[in-house]
Design a protein around this motif. Sequence first.
Motif, PDB file in Angstrom:
ATOM      1  N   ARG A 198       0.843  -1.196   0.000  1.00  0.00           N
ATOM      2  CA  ARG A 198       0.000   0.000   0.000  1.00  0.00           C
ATOM      3  C   ARG A 198       0.883   1.253   0.000  1.00  0.00           C
ATOM      4  NH1 ARG A 198      -5.390  -0.754   2.055  1.00  0.00           N
ATOM      5  NH2 ARG A 198      -6.170  -2.572   0.917  1.00  0.00           N
ATOM      6  N   PRO A 199       0.648   2.173  -0.933  1.00  0.00           N
ATOM      7  CA  PRO A 199       1.484   3.380  -0.993  1.00  0.00           C
ATOM      8  C   PRO A 199       1.348   4.228   0.270  1.00  0.00           C
ATOM      9  CG  PRO A 199       0.128   3.151  -2.978  1.00  0.00           C
ATOM     10  CD  PRO A 199      -0.373   2.142  -1.995  1.00  0.00           C
ATOM     11  N   ASN A 200       2.469   4.747   0.756  1.00  0.00           N
ATOM     12  CA  ASN A 200       2.427   5.743   1.826  1.00  0.00           C
ATOM     13  C   ASN A 200       2.727   7.123   1.271  1.00  0.00           C
ATOM     14  OD1 ASN A 200       5.342   5.899   1.681  1.00  0.00           O
ATOM     15  ND2 ASN A 200       5.411   4.033   2.931  1.00  0.00           N
ATOM     16  N   LEU A 201       3.006   7.172  -0.035  1.00  0.00           N
ATOM     17  CA  LEU A 201       3.248   8.429  -0.743  1.00  0.00           C
ATOM     18  C   LEU A 201       2.711   8.252  -2.155  1.00  0.00           C
ATOM     19  CD1 LEU A 201       4.689  11.231  -0.763  1.00  0.00           C
ATOM     20  CD2 LEU A 201       6.723  10.035  -1.634  1.00  0.00           C
ATOM     21  N   SER A 202       1.792   9.114  -2.586  1.00  0.00           N
ATOM     22  CA  SER A 202       1.136   8.928  -3.878  1.00  0.00           C
ATOM     23  C   SER A 202       1.412  10.074  -4.840  1.00  0.00           C
ATOM     24  CB  SER A 202      -0.381   8.789  -3.697  1.00  0.00           C
ATOM     25  OG  SER A 202      -0.693   7.629  -2.966  1.00  0.00           O
ATOM     26  N   VAL A 203       1.328   9.761  -6.140  1.00  0.00           N
ATOM     27  CA  VAL A 203       1.483  10.742  -7.207  1.00  0.00           C
ATOM     28  C   VAL A 203       0.125  10.932  -7.873  1.00  0.00           C
ATOM     29  CG1 VAL A 203       2.624  11.277  -9.398  1.00  0.00           C
ATOM     30  CG2 VAL A 203       3.865  10.022  -7.610  1.00  0.00           C
ATOM     31  N   THR A 204      -0.379  12.159  -7.900  1.00  0.00           N
ATOM     32  CA  THR A 204      -1.674  12.447  -8.532  1.00  0.00           C
ATOM     33  C   THR A 204      -1.463  12.654 -10.032  1.00  0.00           C
ATOM     34  OG1 THR A 204      -2.505  13.478  -6.511  1.00  0.00           O
ATOM     35  CG2 THR A 204      -3.675  13.975  -8.555  1.00  0.00           C
ATOM     36  N   LEU A 205      -2.259  11.965 -10.843  1.00  0.00           N
ATOM     37  CA  LEU A 205      -2.084  11.993 -12.286  1.00  0.00           C
ATOM     38  C   LEU A 205      -3.205  12.736 -12.997  1.00  0.00           C
ATOM     39  CD1 LEU A 205      -1.103   8.244 -12.894  1.00  0.00           C
ATOM     40  CD2 LEU A 205       0.434  10.182 -12.535  1.00  0.00           C
ATOM     41  N   ASP A 206      -2.833  13.453 -14.076  1.00  0.00           N
ATOM     42  CA  ASP A 206      -3.850  14.004 -14.959  1.00  0.00           C
ATOM     43  C   ASP A 206      -4.200  12.923 -15.986  1.00  0.00           C
ATOM     44  OD1 ASP A 206      -1.836  13.974 -16.932  1.00  0.00           O
ATOM     45  OD2 ASP A 206      -1.380  16.099 -16.675  1.00  0.00           O
ATOM     46  N   GLU A 207      -5.112  13.227 -16.892  1.00  0.00           N
ATOM     47  CA  GLU A 207      -5.610  12.203 -17.817  1.00  0.00           C
ATOM     48  C   GLU A 207      -4.512  11.650 -18.718  1.00  0.00           C
ATOM     49  OE1 GLU A 207      -9.067  11.575 -21.252  1.00  0.00           O
ATOM     50  OE2 GLU A 207      -8.926  13.472 -20.144  1.00  0.00           O
ATOM     51  N   GLU A 208      -3.674  12.513 -19.265  1.00  0.00           N
ATOM     52  CA  GLU A 208      -2.630  12.076 -20.192  1.00  0.00           C
ATOM     53  C   GLU A 208      -1.626  11.151 -19.498  1.00  0.00           C
ATOM     54  OE1 GLU A 208       0.893  13.972 -23.052  1.00  0.00           O
ATOM     55  OE2 GLU A 208      -0.540  15.293 -22.042  1.00  0.00           O
ATOM     56  N   LYS A 209      -1.187  11.562 -18.323  1.00  0.00           N
ATOM     57  CA  LYS A 209      -0.215  10.736 -17.594  1.00  0.00           C
ATOM     58  C   LYS A 209      -0.850   9.430 -17.117  1.00  0.00           C
ATOM     59  CE  LYS A 209       2.585  14.663 -16.069  1.00  0.00           C
ATOM     60  NZ  LYS A 209       2.928  15.558 -14.925  1.00  0.00           N
ATOM     61  N   ALA A 210      -2.136   9.502 -16.748  1.00  0.00           N
ATOM     62  CA  ALA A 210      -2.831   8.300 -16.287  1.00  0.00           C
ATOM     63  C   ALA A 210      -2.893   7.251 -17.390  1.00  0.00           C
ATOM     64  CB  ALA A 210      -4.237   8.652 -15.812  1.00  0.00           C
ATOM     65  N   VAL A 211      -3.156   7.668 -18.612  1.00  0.00           N
ATOM     66  CA  VAL A 211      -3.220   6.741 -19.739  1.00  0.00           C
ATOM     67  C   VAL A 211      -1.887   6.013 -19.896  1.00  0.00           C
ATOM     68  CG1 VAL A 211      -3.384   6.575 -22.258  1.00  0.00           C
ATOM     69  CG2 VAL A 211      -5.037   7.956 -20.994  1.00  0.00           C
ATOM     70  N   SER A 212      -0.780   6.748 -19.797  1.00  0.00           N
ATOM     71  CA  SER A 212       0.553   6.152 -19.945  1.00  0.00           C
ATOM     72  C   SER A 212       0.856   5.163 -18.829  1.00  0.00           C
ATOM     73  CB  SER A 212       1.625   7.254 -19.967  1.00  0.00           C
ATOM     74  OG  SER A 212       1.442   8.124 -21.064  1.00  0.00           O
ATOM     75  N   VAL A 213       0.541   5.557 -17.602  1.00  0.00           N
ATOM     76  CA  VAL A 213       0.816   4.694 -16.453  1.00  0.00           C
ATOM     77  C   VAL A 213      -0.026   3.420 -16.522  1.00  0.00           C
ATOM     78  CG1 VAL A 213       0.632   4.476 -13.944  1.00  0.00           C
ATOM     79  CG2 VAL A 213       1.571   6.562 -14.948  1.00  0.00           C
ATOM     80  N   LEU A 214      -1.310   3.569 -16.836  1.00  0.00           N
ATOM     81  CA  LEU A 214      -2.197   2.413 -16.885  1.00  0.00           C
ATOM     82  C   LEU A 214      -1.806   1.456 -18.008  1.00  0.00           C
ATOM     83  CD1 LEU A 214      -5.624   4.138 -16.138  1.00  0.00           C
ATOM     84  CD2 LEU A 214      -4.305   2.654 -14.623  1.00  0.00           C
ATOM     85  N   LYS A 215      -1.257   1.996 -19.090  1.00  0.00           N
ATOM     86  CA  LYS A 215      -0.790   1.131 -20.183  1.00  0.00           C
ATOM     87  C   LYS A 215       0.364   0.268 -19.694  1.00  0.00           C
ATOM     88  CE  LYS A 215      -0.439  -0.540 -24.314  1.00  0.00           C
ATOM     89  NZ  LYS A 215      -1.438  -1.540 -24.778  1.00  0.00           N
ATOM     90  N   LEU A 216       1.308   0.860 -18.961  1.00  0.00           N
ATOM     91  CA  LEU A 216       2.425   0.095 -18.413  1.00  0.00           C
ATOM     92  C   LEU A 216       1.920  -0.981 -17.463  1.00  0.00           C
ATOM     93  CD1 LEU A 216       5.369  -0.555 -17.741  1.00  0.00           C
ATOM     94  CD2 LEU A 216       5.325   1.357 -16.103  1.00  0.00           C
ATOM     95  N   VAL A 217       0.998  -0.617 -16.586  1.00  0.00           N
ATOM     96  CA  VAL A 217       0.449  -1.578 -15.622  1.00  0.00           C
ATOM     97  C   VAL A 217      -0.243  -2.730 -16.353  1.00  0.00           C
ATOM     98  CG1 VAL A 217      -1.274  -1.911 -13.805  1.00  0.00           C
ATOM     99  CG2 VAL A 217       0.206   0.104 -13.761  1.00  0.00           C
ATOM    100  N   ASP A 218      -1.013  -2.411 -17.401  1.00  0.00           N
ATOM    101  CA  ASP A 218      -1.711  -3.448 -18.167  1.00  0.00           C
ATOM    102  C   ASP A 218      -0.731  -4.408 -18.841  1.00  0.00           C
ATOM    103  OD1 ASP A 218      -4.206  -2.549 -17.496  1.00  0.00           O
ATOM    104  OD2 ASP A 218      -4.545  -1.435 -19.354  1.00  0.00           O
ATOM    105  N   VAL A 219       0.315  -3.864 -19.438  1.00  0.00           N
ATOM    106  CA  VAL A 219       1.304  -4.702 -20.134  1.00  0.00           C
ATOM    107  C   VAL A 219       2.007  -5.624 -19.144  1.00  0.00           C
ATOM    108  CG1 VAL A 219       3.508  -4.650 -21.364  1.00  0.00           C
ATOM    109  CG2 VAL A 219       1.661  -3.123 -22.061  1.00  0.00           C
ATOM    110  N   LEU A 220       2.368  -5.090 -17.987  1.00  0.00           N
ATOM    111  CA  LEU A 220       3.005  -5.920 -16.968  1.00  0.00           C
ATOM    112  C   LEU A 220       2.055  -7.011 -16.484  1.00  0.00           C
ATOM    113  CD1 LEU A 220       4.779  -3.121 -14.894  1.00  0.00           C
ATOM    114  CD2 LEU A 220       5.931  -4.921 -16.206  1.00  0.00           C
TER     115      LEU A 220
END
Length: 249
Positions: free
Chosen positions: A202-224
């Motif tokens: 569980r994160p104890n420090l989080s990064v808030t994402l806008d839509e563009e960055k969220a798409v990139s991050v979620l793509k990496l998570v999906d591929v993994l």
Amino acid sequence: MAGHSQFKNIMHRKGAQDARRARQFAKVIREITVAARSGLPDPAANPRLRAAIVAAREVNMPKDTVDRAIKKASGAGGGEDYVEVRYEGYGPAGVAVIVEALTDNRNRTASDVRAAFSKHGGNLGETNSVSFMFDRIGVVVYPAGAASEDDMLEAAIEAGADNVTSDAEGHEITCTVEALFGVRDALEARFGAPARSAFEWRPNLSVTLDEEKAVSVLKLVDVLDENDDVQNVWANFDLPDAVAEKLSA
């Protein structure tokens, strides 16, 4: 043509769902294999195996499939030998990512994970390079109808849990890693089998994402997550409600 297109879309979605279900089964079977080999093949005497069986139930794996996996794992020369490996790194926007894998080929898995990070705007780091941004905890989940908030809280605290969060969806009980199996067993004796029990980062420090960055991050998570060797992917991003709604539309 519209009907044909709609049919093809339905078939595509069904194919994707079938593929996802197959990956879920494969991941659970790997965990059952490792759990059965790490202790006795009897769930009553093997807490990790009991947790794996709960995970199998969560993805609707047939009981005979579970039984065959346990039998194969406990037999002489029964199948592949898997080792547990953890990878850590940074994804797009500086998001910290932890990848847990069970693999029979460390070189293959490391290469695949490194390639996923590189291709999708991230960098694979050393072990413990990002884990300080997470807490390792035990989690037990029950549906709301399993008990009242007061009864669940009382039972969880008596069992050694640290916290209980209850809402209309259910009860989430958190505890230390060392206490997980004891807490789960005590609650199971009182309320029946949980919907889920697992170790989580569980994160104890989080990064808030806008839509563009969220798409990139979620793509990496999906591929993994689509990699057969990968069991879990944890990341410390936070999505504002407006961004989550847009992405789910």
